[in-house]
Each structure stands twice: as C-alpha cells, then as structure tokens.
Design a protein around this motif. Structure first.
Motif, PDB file in Angstrom:
ATOM      1  N   GLY A 280     127.631  72.401 108.525  1.00 42.80           N
ATOM      2  CA  GLY A 280     126.921  72.996 107.394  1.00 42.80           C
ATOM      3  C   GLY A 280     125.896  72.097 106.739  1.00 42.80           C
ATOM      4  O   GLY A 280     125.636  72.185 105.551  1.00 42.80           O
ATOM      5  N   ARG A 281     125.302  71.239 107.554  1.00 39.23           N
ATOM      6  CA  ARG A 281     124.321  70.325 106.984  1.00 39.23           C
ATOM      7  C   ARG A 281     122.911  70.662 107.469  1.00 39.23           C
ATOM      8  O   ARG A 281     122.686  70.892 108.658  1.00 39.23           O
ATOM      9  CB  ARG A 281     124.663  68.878 107.384  1.00 39.23           C
ATOM     10  N   THR A 282     121.946  70.668 106.543  1.00 38.61           N
ATOM     11  CA  THR A 282     120.558  70.980 106.875  1.00 38.61           C
ATOM     12  C   THR A 282     119.762  69.682 107.078  1.00 38.61           C
ATOM     13  O   THR A 282     120.198  68.612 106.653  1.00 38.61           O
ATOM     14  CB  THR A 282     119.891  71.775 105.730  1.00 38.61           C
ATOM     15  N   PRO A 283     118.579  69.786 107.701  1.00 34.44           N
ATOM     16  CA  PRO A 283     117.773  68.572 107.912  1.00 34.44           C
ATOM     17  C   PRO A 283     117.456  67.822 106.617  1.00 34.44           C
ATOM     18  O   PRO A 283     117.421  66.598 106.615  1.00 34.44           O
ATOM     19  CB  PRO A 283     116.493  69.115 108.564  1.00 34.44           C
ATOM     20  N   ASP A 284     117.252  68.548 105.511  1.00 33.90           N
ATOM     21  CA  ASP A 284     116.832  67.884 104.278  1.00 33.90           C
ATOM     22  C   ASP A 284     117.974  67.189 103.535  1.00 33.90           C
ATOM     23  O   ASP A 284     117.746  66.491 102.554  1.00 33.90           O
ATOM     24  CB  ASP A 284     116.151  68.898 103.337  1.00 33.90           C
TER      25      ASP A 284
ATOM     26  N   PRO B 135     115.441  61.269 100.062  1.00 33.40           N
ATOM     27  CA  PRO B 135     116.376  62.043 100.892  1.00 33.40           C
ATOM     28  C   PRO B 135     117.262  62.959 100.042  1.00 33.40           C
ATOM     29  O   PRO B 135     117.794  62.530  99.021  1.00 33.40           O
ATOM     30  CB  PRO B 135     117.202  60.960 101.596  1.00 33.40           C
ATOM     31  N   GLY B 136     117.370  64.198 100.484  1.00 32.16           N
ATOM     32  CA  GLY B 136     118.131  65.187  99.726  1.00 32.16           C
ATOM     33  C   GLY B 136     117.216  66.159  99.008  1.00 32.16           C
ATOM     34  O   GLY B 136     117.633  67.236  98.604  1.00 32.16           O
ATOM     35  N   GLN B 137     115.932  65.773  98.882  1.00 30.73           N
ATOM     36  CA  GLN B 137     114.975  66.690  98.275  1.00 30.73           C
ATOM     37  C   GLN B 137     114.556  67.711  99.327  1.00 30.73           C
ATOM     38  O   GLN B 137     114.232  67.344 100.466  1.00 30.73           O
ATOM     39  CB  GLN B 137     113.720  65.936  97.800  1.00 30.73           C
ATOM     40  N   LYS B 138     114.517  68.953  98.904  1.00 26.52           N
ATOM     41  CA  LYS B 138     114.104  70.016  99.825  1.00 26.52           C
ATOM     42  C   LYS B 138     112.621  69.852 100.135  1.00 26.52           C
ATOM     43  O   LYS B 138     111.813  69.661  99.232  1.00 26.52           O
ATOM     44  CB  LYS B 138     114.348  71.362  99.148  1.00 26.52           C
ATOM     45  N   GLY B 139     112.292  69.936 101.418  1.00 25.90           N
ATOM     46  CA  GLY B 139     110.884  69.878 101.812  1.00 25.90           C
ATOM     47  C   GLY B 139     110.297  68.484 101.825  1.00 25.90           C
ATOM     48  O   GLY B 139     109.085  68.327 101.919  1.00 25.90           O
ATOM     49  N   GLY B 140     111.141  67.471 101.756  1.00 25.94           N
ATOM     50  CA  GLY B 140     110.594  66.115 101.675  1.00 25.94           C
ATOM     51  C   GLY B 140     110.850  65.267 102.903  1.00 25.94           C
ATOM     52  O   GLY B 140     110.489  64.087 102.923  1.00 25.94           O
ATOM     53  N   ARG B 141     111.450  65.824 103.928  1.00 27.39           N
ATOM     54  CA  ARG B 141     111.901  64.952 105.018  1.00 27.39           C
ATOM     55  C   ARG B 141     110.732  64.310 105.758  1.00 27.39           C
ATOM     56  O   ARG B 141     109.687  64.908 105.978  1.00 27.39           O
ATOM     57  CB  ARG B 141     112.831  65.693 105.964  1.00 27.39           C
ATOM     58  N   PHE B 142     110.959  63.055 106.102  1.00 26.87           N
ATOM     59  CA  PHE B 142     109.977  62.262 106.839  1.00 26.87           C
ATOM     60  C   PHE B 142     110.739  61.152 107.550  1.00 26.87           C
ATOM     61  O   PHE B 142     111.942  60.972 107.319  1.00 26.87           O
ATOM     62  CB  PHE B 142     108.923  61.664 105.880  1.00 26.87           C
ATOM     63  N   LEU B 143     110.035  60.426 108.384  1.00 30.69           N
ATOM     64  CA  LEU B 143     110.656  59.294 109.069  1.00 30.69           C
ATOM     65  C   LEU B 143     110.079  57.999 108.510  1.00 30.69           C
ATOM     66  O   LEU B 143     108.866  57.822 108.453  1.00 30.69           O
ATOM     67  CB  LEU B 143     110.396  59.382 110.579  1.00 30.69           C
ATOM     68  N   ALA B 144     110.974  57.134 108.069  1.00 27.30           N
ATOM     69  CA  ALA B 144     110.563  55.783 107.689  1.00 27.30           C
ATOM     70  C   ALA B 144     110.857  54.897 108.892  1.00 27.30           C
ATOM     71  O   ALA B 144     111.954  54.962 109.443  1.00 27.30           O
ATOM     72  CB  ALA B 144     111.358  55.306 106.482  1.00 27.30           C
ATOM     73  N   THR B 145     109.912  54.091 109.282  1.00 28.72           N
ATOM     74  CA  THR B 145     110.162  53.232 110.443  1.00 28.72           C
ATOM     75  C   THR B 145     109.421  51.908 110.330  1.00 28.72           C
ATOM     76  O   THR B 145     108.332  51.834 109.747  1.00 28.72           O
ATOM     77  CB  THR B 145     109.757  53.933 111.768  1.00 28.72           C
TER      78      THR B 145
ATOM     79  N   SER C 139     118.021  69.722  95.716  1.00 27.30           N
ATOM     80  CA  SER C 139     118.610  71.041  95.940  1.00 27.30           C
ATOM     81  C   SER C 139     119.000  71.265  97.396  1.00 27.30           C
ATOM     82  O   SER C 139     119.695  72.225  97.708  1.00 27.30           O
ATOM     83  CB  SER C 139     117.684  72.141  95.439  1.00 27.30           C
ATOM     84  N   ALA C 140     118.550  70.381  98.288  1.00 25.90           N
ATOM     85  CA  ALA C 140     118.977  70.537  99.687  1.00 25.90           C
ATOM     86  C   ALA C 140     120.457  70.197  99.840  1.00 25.90           C
ATOM     87  O   ALA C 140     121.119  70.688 100.753  1.00 25.90           O
ATOM     88  CB  ALA C 140     118.143  69.632 100.592  1.00 25.90           C
ATOM     89  N   ILE C 141     120.965  69.384  98.929  1.00 23.44           N
ATOM     90  CA  ILE C 141     122.359  68.942  99.064  1.00 23.44           C
ATOM     91  C   ILE C 141     123.301  70.054  98.633  1.00 23.44           C
ATOM     92  O   ILE C 141     123.233  70.554  97.513  1.00 23.44           O
ATOM     93  CB  ILE C 141     122.592  67.650  98.246  1.00 23.44           C
ATOM     94  N   GLY C 142     124.149  70.430  99.560  1.00 20.64           N
ATOM     95  CA  GLY C 142     125.142  71.460  99.252  1.00 20.64           C
ATOM     96  C   GLY C 142     124.613  72.874  99.350  1.00 20.64           C
ATOM     97  O   GLY C 142     125.298  73.829  98.982  1.00 20.64           O
ATOM     98  N   GLU C 143     123.401  73.015  99.838  1.00 18.77           N
ATOM     99  CA  GLU C 143     122.826  74.362  99.964  1.00 18.77           C
ATOM    100  C   GLU C 143     123.617  75.189 100.984  1.00 18.77           C
ATOM    101  O   GLU C 143     123.907  74.720 102.081  1.00 18.77           O
ATOM    102  CB  GLU C 143     121.369  74.246 100.422  1.00 18.77           C
ATOM    103  N   GLU C 144     123.972  76.392 100.600  1.00 13.73           N
ATOM    104  CA  GLU C 144     124.748  77.259 101.491  1.00 13.73           C
ATOM    105  C   GLU C 144     123.792  78.233 102.184  1.00 13.73           C
ATOM    106  O   GLU C 144     123.202  79.092 101.536  1.00 13.73           O
ATOM    107  CB  GLU C 144     125.787  78.063 100.685  1.00 13.73           C
ATOM    108  N   ARG C 145     123.625  78.073 103.460  1.00 13.49           N
ATOM    109  CA  ARG C 145     122.800  79.040 104.191  1.00 13.49           C
ATOM    110  C   ARG C 145     123.067  78.895 105.679  1.00 13.49           C
ATOM    111  O   ARG C 145     123.685  77.927 106.130  1.00 13.49           O
ATOM    112  CB  ARG C 145     121.318  78.841 103.887  1.00 13.49           C
ATOM    113  N   GLU C 146     122.601  79.874 106.433  1.00  8.53           N
ATOM    114  CA  GLU C 146     122.698  79.816 107.885  1.00  8.53           C
ATOM    115  C   GLU C 146     121.795  78.692 108.394  1.00  8.53           C
ATOM    116  O   GLU C 146     120.669  78.528 107.912  1.00  8.53           O
ATOM    117  CB  GLU C 146     122.217  81.130 108.498  1.00  8.53           C
ATOM    118  N   ILE C 147     122.296  77.899 109.316  1.00  7.73           N
ATOM    119  CA  ILE C 147     121.479  76.812 109.848  1.00  7.73           C
ATOM    120  C   ILE C 147     121.336  76.981 111.352  1.00  7.73           C
ATOM    121  O   ILE C 147     122.334  77.124 112.070  1.00  7.73           O
ATOM    122  CB  ILE C 147     122.116  75.438 109.532  1.00  7.73           C
TER     123      ILE C 147
END
Lengths: 634, 312
Positions: free
Chosen positions: B49-53, A448-458, B5-13
C-alpha cells in the motif's frame, strides 16, 4: 605591585576539579560585576597530568587570556603517576607549582597545598621567590578538606584562601556554590570555604592585599559561556533539531550541549558508529525535511570529506562544525591550532561549493552559526563553522542580549505541496528539482512524502529531474549553476557597513600598520593593538571570518590602507596568509607572518613582541615559541 | 492539508506507477539478477500500500545503485557504502516514509560494513536489500567480500586467500530483527519476502542473490534453489535465535557447495524498533520532525528562554 586585574591560575591534575572550580570562580566574579575570560590547558588523559585554568578578571572588557598570570593556586596533581621517580612525564605531582613559573608576574602570589607539595623539589625555588618578589603562602589545603569533607575539596579551600588574599567577598562564591552544587556536597564545601578564609584572616595581615580584585559593574546582564555553547545556541535558534556525531576532542563539547538540550525541544541526537555515518545522517535528515548538523575535529572531519561532497552535489543543506586541534594525525588532541583551515576549505573531490565561517568570539560564533544555517538552507549548500579548542572551550562573559533573538526555523528554498502543483515537472511526473535557469542558481527542493515532488538525488552529475547524465551541455549548465550560488552568497555577505560584516575591525582607521588574523586569535590581536598603540606605533587589526567565499574586498581594502601587515595565525605553514594571496593574487610584498604552533595560543605580549622585533626592528626573535616568515618584499 | 499528503494515502496503486518515464529501460546486462529485484520491488510496493511519493529508496554505488533510476519514487543515490546512514536518518526525520535502502555486497558488506552492523544493531524500521552477486560487477569483475575462497580475478590472480563473509550470520549477530535470503531466479518468493520485510517493524535485511552473467560466469545462476520453509529437509524455528544461527551457518556453507538455500532465517516480531526505543526514553518526538517545519502554528523554542539561565 600595582595590577588592575587578576589573572588567577588554578593548577592541578586532571580529576582535581580544576574545570568546575574555575568555572564557578569565573561566574561568581562575573556576577560581582567584573569581566572574566578563561584559558584552559589540559592533557589527553582521564586522571592526572598537569592541568590548569586561568581566570582573568578585570573591571574593563577582556578579550584574551592576557599575558602570564599574577596569582597561582597550585593544588598539586593528586593523580600523578610515579611522583617520586624520574618518570617519562617527570615529577607530575609538583608540576602545578613548577611549570610555567617564569610566567608568574613579579610581585605575584603563590598559594600551594603543602599537604601535597614540597617546593624544595623545585630548583632554586627560594631564590626565585626572592628575586621576583613573589608572595608565597604554604597552606595545608588537603588537611582542611579532609577534616570537613573529602580530599577533592582542596580546590574549595584554595578558593577560600584566594578570596581572603584578594578581597573577594565570600558571599559571591557561596551564592554560586548554592546554585551549582548538589545538597550533599554543598555543606562541607561551604564549611571548607569559610574555614580557609577565616584562617587566612587570623594568621596573615590581609589588609593590604598583594593582588587586589578590582570592583566593577556591568551595564547590562551578562552570561558566562564558551564558543561551543554559542555555536549550539545558534544552531538551536535556527531551528536545528537533528544532530549526529561521534565523540572527538574538542568537537565533543558542541555535540554534548546539543545532545543534552535537543530532547527538551523535541529534537533528535544520534551518536553513531563513525564520522562518515554522522555526516551522512545529517544529510539524510536534512533531505527528509529537518534542519540538521554534524561536526568533528580534524581526523573525524577527514572522514566526512566524501559525504560533504555528496551534500554539495545533491545540493542538500547541512551545517558541519570543525573544532581544530593541533595536527597532523592525532597530533595534540587537547591543544589548539588553526591548521585545519586548508583541510576544511578544500577536502573532498571536485570543485567544492561550500561556505566556511571562522568566528572570532562567542558572540560571533552565535551569529555566524545562525548565518551558516540560513545560507545552507536558502542556497542548498553545506556550511561549515570552523573554530578551535581555544574558542570552543574558553569561557567569557557576553551580554545576554546577544542571544535575545527570534528563532528562524525556515527550511529555506523548499516548496509546499500547493506550490509543487504549479512547479515544472517532466512529462512523466517527476519534479524538476535541479532546474538549469533559476535565480541565483537556486532550484527549490521538494521533501520526500510530498505529493508530486518525487525526484532523484544523486552524487552523479544529473539532469533537472535528477537522473544521471554525462551530457556535456547538461554538465556545464549544472556546474555553472552550482558555482553561481557561491557568487550569490558572496554578494549577500558583502555588506557595505563594517558593523554588519563578519569581519571585525579594530584600532585607528588611519593606522600605518595592520595585524590580520582569523578565528579565535582575534581578541588577543586586538589587545596587542592597544599595547602597540600605547607603545607609540600606529597599528590596527582585522579579524576575518568569511573564509569561503573569502572576504576579498574587505581584506584587500584593509591591506591597501596600511604600509605593511603582519598575519597572525596558529599554523606552521602560514595557511591563512596563503589563502589571502591565493584569493587576492597580490600583496606578497606587504604580508609577513607570525606563526605559533607549540600547542598554546598567542598571548597579546607575544603578538606585540613579534610585531616590534620583526616589523619595527627588522630583527629576529631569540626564542622558538613563535616563527616569523617575512614577506616576499624582504 | 497535511504537509506530506502522500503519506498514508489510501488508494489503488498500479505497479506501473513505479516505472519512470525517463528511464523505463534499465542498462543492466541481459540476464542480470538486478532485474529480479526491480520487478519484485515493483510488485511488492503496491501490495504493502505504498505509493511512489511516500517511498524513499536510498542506494549505494554499483550496478545495484542504479535501482532508483529505474524505480520511480523519491530516490537518493548516495555514495559507496553509505546508503544506510542516509536512509535511517530520513526515517528518523519522517517516520511515515517507507524507507528502503539497497546496494551491492561490496557496498553493504565491504566498504559499508560498519554501517550495516550498526543499523542492524539499532533496529531501524526499514528494509535493506543487498544485491549479492559475489563479485564487483560495475568495476569489471574484482573479488568481493562474498566471493568464495580461491576466487580468481584480476585483482586476486592467485585466487582469494580469504574466506567469504557470512552475511546472514553477521546480520543476526549485529541485531537485525528480520533476516531473509532470496534469489532473483525465484520471483514469487522474492516478492513475498520483500512484502514481509517492508511490513516488519524493525530492520529487515534481505540478502538477494543476483547472478552476474558477465563477470561471474563461473558462478551458479542460483538454481536450483531450495526454500527452507517449503522443504521437509530443513526443520528449524526462525523465531529461535540459536536455531536460526545454525541454519544460517549451514546456508552460507551450502552456497559454496552448490546448494542455494533461501527463505526466512530469523524473524523477531517482539523487539521494538529503534524509533519506539528512542521515543520511550523521550529522545524522539511523537510527531514527525519534518512536519514541524511546515506547521505555521508551531511555537519554536528560543535558547534565550530555554537554556540561558544556567549561564547567568
């Protein structure tokens, strides 16, 4: 008497400083070049209750508590309840002198604190002393301690007397005290130590000691530590920086060591509301990218059953440790047993996918805890280190070099953000974290927090993206993949060289008979093997650690190589033997069991007796300390 | 490049980023209050300001537990009652994440009640949404910890003999530093409260009234609702613990008399979060623990160097 080793028992009540005194004594003798091994016996009480530690000291390697003891330092229980009345627990004050007196070797030494104890309260004491040729020293340790310091320093006075009577040089003890004691209490303790030592020299003839401590030399640097220490250091060296737990004897030791050390290495320890939370926190921390662990003992581990299953289903790496004690329920909280084996192998619903190692020594505990982490994170599976009150608490000297290893902080099968860019995603951008067709069944995870890595753990059955699905095709594909991981791990563990294997072989390879055990009884069984071979039998032993996946091939090969094997374990229902037969589906006629579940671990002589009486003489034991269960062939 | 890098990223959401392509359509019953939570959350997340990632949504079991099937982010659908311990550990391992836990009233106030008390007590910097429909929905309508006294169900055929649990009071007593109640039928307030909860540095508990049209037909649809901050009838200071406690007690009683009181009941901006407390005593690193495992230059300590001397 002629004994080439000292088995020194210091006995008192909880609160009399038995643990610290014996630890210092053992360490001093280790520094003097000797091999040491301790055995602790204590009640589930804060103050009072018969407590003792035995320190076995030898010039040669020692792997167990030994048989009985040859030197008793009886302090008396200064916190005894109702010492003068016929109380529920009996006369507690005298117990440090009266309990297990039968186990004191012929010709052994008794020192007792005459300031507290009166042997006339013990039936036939004088006759027994004469009969067994015991050498008795009644010393007023209490007065000595009071005069120079505080009453609790009776234990130091007792050590001074011990040194004088066994020829231990005081400087070893003094040096240890200087490093272990705070300034304030150091001075009176040194005074008391010397006073006691000198007094013996003045008043008794000690030129021919009754029990002499041998001299020895180590060929490499040694450290004195317990199985709990070794487990904690193994975890730390694998990069574990997160632990969550709830206190429970005897697991508390690992939890304490980790909690004290983690802040020094930038780690986090969490003492939480219960064991369900503890295991769930470890899972949460691991999921978020930390190497994490938790643990407990029987009852607390029972609460972890459901989170354990969650870790299996979500393929979240986690390491749990389980310190067994006598059960069921609260059982005997401070007494060792191995009867949580099946509990740990099979708890939680569904088809379990986990790793269970049961190390036999502190050195194995270090290595196998490391391996448990490595496999957990490589294969995304929970690993459990199964040990007990005995291995966790006993101190022994181990070469320091065992721990001179490089750290391994790898998170295992994870991806970096750069790797995630090329990894398979669903059309809508979800990372396929649980792909069906992957090598060894391991699908790398994102954090979690990695760009492009989101998934659901269940905890539900799920698709490659992690979404809940009850499709039969997907179910079979996912479950097969998870099962496949266990097989890959089995292949990884199955080493062709016996030296690299987690299983420990001992004794002549071509022996006719085998002793098989698991976990903490290994050293005891090996010492029994030596005695049995000296007694003219042809015996070897196997200590098994890989409980799941089970060390099938190695165990089968061992059983094949002998005529008959005796399975030694601290359970009442022969759980380990049952596991072997379940896993191997054979050998019912070859395996019989020697069981002990009275709260005390086996002594080597008991294993020898169990083997000789049941296997060789085909007779029955005439006491109830142990139980023999014959093979299906008998 | 940072490991995360998703953490704290500044962009339009765009709020639609939170709609998963896989399961855009929830399977909740028509008219279910859970839709209100999903919608409010989708609106609130871009505003903070929070993104899905960089969002981790941890849920329990029940209809509410499916929230992270329908909201695209890092999700962890755990087991019954255990969302909080999983969530708070994730926050400790990587404090940069926006951590939200969610579950039903049975999940949070019943089976997970112990975790609720202790997570509130510790004041972890996270948001906890309890879908409170006063019923067990997914298992088909059994009496729950917040069902009113006398509530009849298949498992309580003669009506519940128990007083309902007081979620707001329990939260305050346990140590939560932000306590609010909102309702699915009040989407604007719900969004605002979720924004405040996520921005709050500490444990923010939102008791979210979510009507169950299938199994709690007798219950009110939580209308009309009263916002205690907007109404002239209620005058209390939500930063004052005593006044907050009194107001909560009144609110809990009022619900069973048909009066739906919502709003912010307790706000303590002074109390440090658990992370801050833990860092103050030197038991938590300043840098996120999770980042260390991706730092190739980090020199990992060895037991041999650090701890072995005391055994010599």
């Amino acid at each position: 008497m002629t004994e080439d080793e000292l088995i020194w028992r210091i006995a008192g009540g909880s609160g009399d400083g038995i643990a610290s005194t014996s630890q210092n004594f053992a360490k001093a003798l280790m520094r003097a070049g000797l091999h040491v091994f301790t055995h602790r016996h204590y009640p589930s009480r804060i103050r009072g209750g018969h407590t003792y530690t035995e320190v076995r000291v030898s010039a040669d390697e020692v792997k167990s508590r030994g048989d009985g003891y040859n030197f008793l330092l009886a302090l008396g229980d200064s916190f005894a309840r109702n010492p003068q009345e016929n109380a529920y627990y009996g006369n507690e004050e005298i117990k440090p002198l009266s309990e297990n007196l039968d186990e004191l070797h012929e010709g052994g030494v008794i020192i007792y604190d005459s300031g507290l104890l009166d042997p006339s309260e013990i039936e036939n004491f004088d006759e027994r002393v004469e009969e067994n040729n015991w050498h008795v020293y009644d010393i007023d340790l209490r007065s000595m301690a009071r005069e120079h310091g505080r009453e609790v320093m009776r234990n130091t006075a007792g050590v001074g007397v011990t040194c004088a009577l066994t020829g231990i040089e005081l400087e070893w003890i003094e040096e240890l005290m200087e490093s272990a004691m705070p300034e304030k209490i150091l001075e009176p303790n040194i005074e008391i130590l010397n006073e006691a030592y000198d007094m013996i020299h003045e008043e008794y003839d000690v030129d021919a000691p009754d029990v002499k401590v041998p001299s020895g030399e180590h060929d490499e640097e040694q450290v004195l530590l317990s199985g709990s220490d070794a487990i904690a250091y193994g975890a730390l060296d694998e990069g574990c920086r997160f632990i969550a737990g709830y206190p429970m004897t005897p697991w508390t030791e690992v939890f304490t060591i980790m909690s004290q050390n983690l802040p020094e290495v930038g780690g986090i320890s969490e003492q939480v509301e219960d064991e369900i939370a503890a295991a769930a926190l470890a899972i949460g921390a691991s999921h978020a990218g930390a190497k994490a662990m938790s643990g407990s003992s029987g009852g607390g581990f029972a609460l972890m059953g459901e989170p354990l299953g969650l870790a299996e289903m979500t393929e979240t790496p986690v390491v749990l440790v389980e310190a067994m004690r006598a059960g069921p329920s609260t059982g005997m909280p401070t007494k060792p047993e191995q009867s949580d084996l099946e509990h740990v192998l099979y708890t939680s619903q569904g088809d379990s996918q986990r790793i269970v190692f049961a190390p036999g020594t502190a050195a194995e505990a270090y290595k196998q805890t490391r391996k448990a982490f490595e496999i957990a994170y490589e294969y995304q599976i929970p690993s459990i280190v199964l040990y007990d009150q005995k291995l966790g608490g006993e101190l022994a000297n181990v070469p320091a070099s065992v721990f001179d290893e490089e750290p391994n902080p790898s998170l295992g099968s994870t991806l970096t953000e750069a790797e995630l860019e090329d990894a398979p995603h669903s059309d809508t951008g979800k990372y396929k974290r649980f792909q069906h067709d992957v090598e060894d069944g391991v699908s790398p995870r994102s954090i979690p927090g990695q760009k492009g890595g989101r998934f659901l753990a269940t905890g539900n059955e799920h698709t490659p993206e992690g979404h809940i699905s009850e499709s039969p095709e997907n179910r079979v594909a996912q479950l097969n993949r998870r099962v496949q991981k266990t097989e890959a791990i089995r292949a990884e563990l199955d080493t062709s060289s016996k030296d690299d294997s987690h299983q420990t072989y001992y004794g002549p390879e071509d022996a006719d008979y085998g002793l098989i055990t698991f976990g903490s009884q290994q050293g005891t069984v090996e010492e029994a093997v030596d005695v049995l071979n000296e007694n003219g039998h042809s015996v070897k032993s196997l200590g098994v650690s890989d409980m799941m996946p089970f060390a099938e091939e190695e165990v089968a090969e061992f059983i094949e190589s002998v005529d008959e094997a005796l399975v030694v374990e601290m359970t009442a229902s022969a759980q380990f033997r049952g596991l072997m037969q379940k896993e191997l589906g054979l050998y019912g006629e070859k395996l019989s069991s020697l069981l002990k579940y009275n709260g005390n671990p086996f002594e080597p002589a008991e294993v020898v007796e169990g083997f000789e009486v049941n296997i060789i003489e085909d007779d029955e034991l005439d006491h109830n300390r142990m139980k023999f269960v014959p093979s299906a062939g008998d | 490049m940072s490991a995360f890098s998703a953490i704290g990223e500044e962009r339009e959401i765009d709020r639609e980023e939170f709609t998963p392509g896989l399961e855009p359509q929830p399977t909740w019953c028509p008219g279910c209050g859970d839709f209100g939570v999903l919608k409010a959350l989708k609106q609130a997340l871009p505003e903070v300001g929070r993104t899905p990632d960089e969002t981790m949504l941890v849920t329990g079991i029940g209809c509410s537990g499916k929230l992270n099937s329908y909201l695209d982010s890092y999700g962890f659908h755990t087991i019954h009652g255990r969302s909080l311990p999983v969530a708070r550990a994730a926050k400790l391992a990587n404090p940069g994440l926006e951590v939200i836990a969610a579950g039903g009233d049975g999940d949070g106030y019943g089976i997970g009640g112990n975790h609720f008390m202790h997570t509130a007590r510790e004041n972890h910097d996270m948001t906890y949404i309890v879908f409170n429909n006063e019923i067990f929905g997914l298992t088909k309508g059994q009496t729950s910890p917040t069902s009113p006294k006398g509530h009849k169900s298949k498992t309580q055929p003669h009506g519940s003999a128990k007083e309902p649990l007081r979620p707001l009071s329990l939260s305050l007593t346990s140590g939560a530093s932000y306590v609010a109640r909102t309702a699915a039928v009040n989407p604007n307030q719900a969004k605002e409260i979720l924004i405040e909860a996520m921005n709050h540095d500490g444990f923010a508990h939102v008791d979210f009234l979510t009507q169950c049209p299938t199994w709690n037909k007798d219950a009110r649809q939580y209308v009309p609702y009263i916002d205690v901050q907007d109404s002239d009838d209620y005058d209390f200071d939500p930063t004052d613990r005593r006044e907050a406690a009194e107001m909560m007690h009144e609110t809990e009683d009022a619900l069973h008399e048909g009066k739906v009181l919502t709003g912010r009941f307790y706000v303590d901006e002074e109390r440090p979060s658990y992370q801050q407390e833990k860092q103050n005593i030197g038991e938590m690193p300043e840098e996120p623990l999770a980042a260390r495992y991706f730092d190739e230059d980090y020199e990992w300590e060895r037991s041999y160097d650090m701890f072995l001397d005391k055994h010599k």
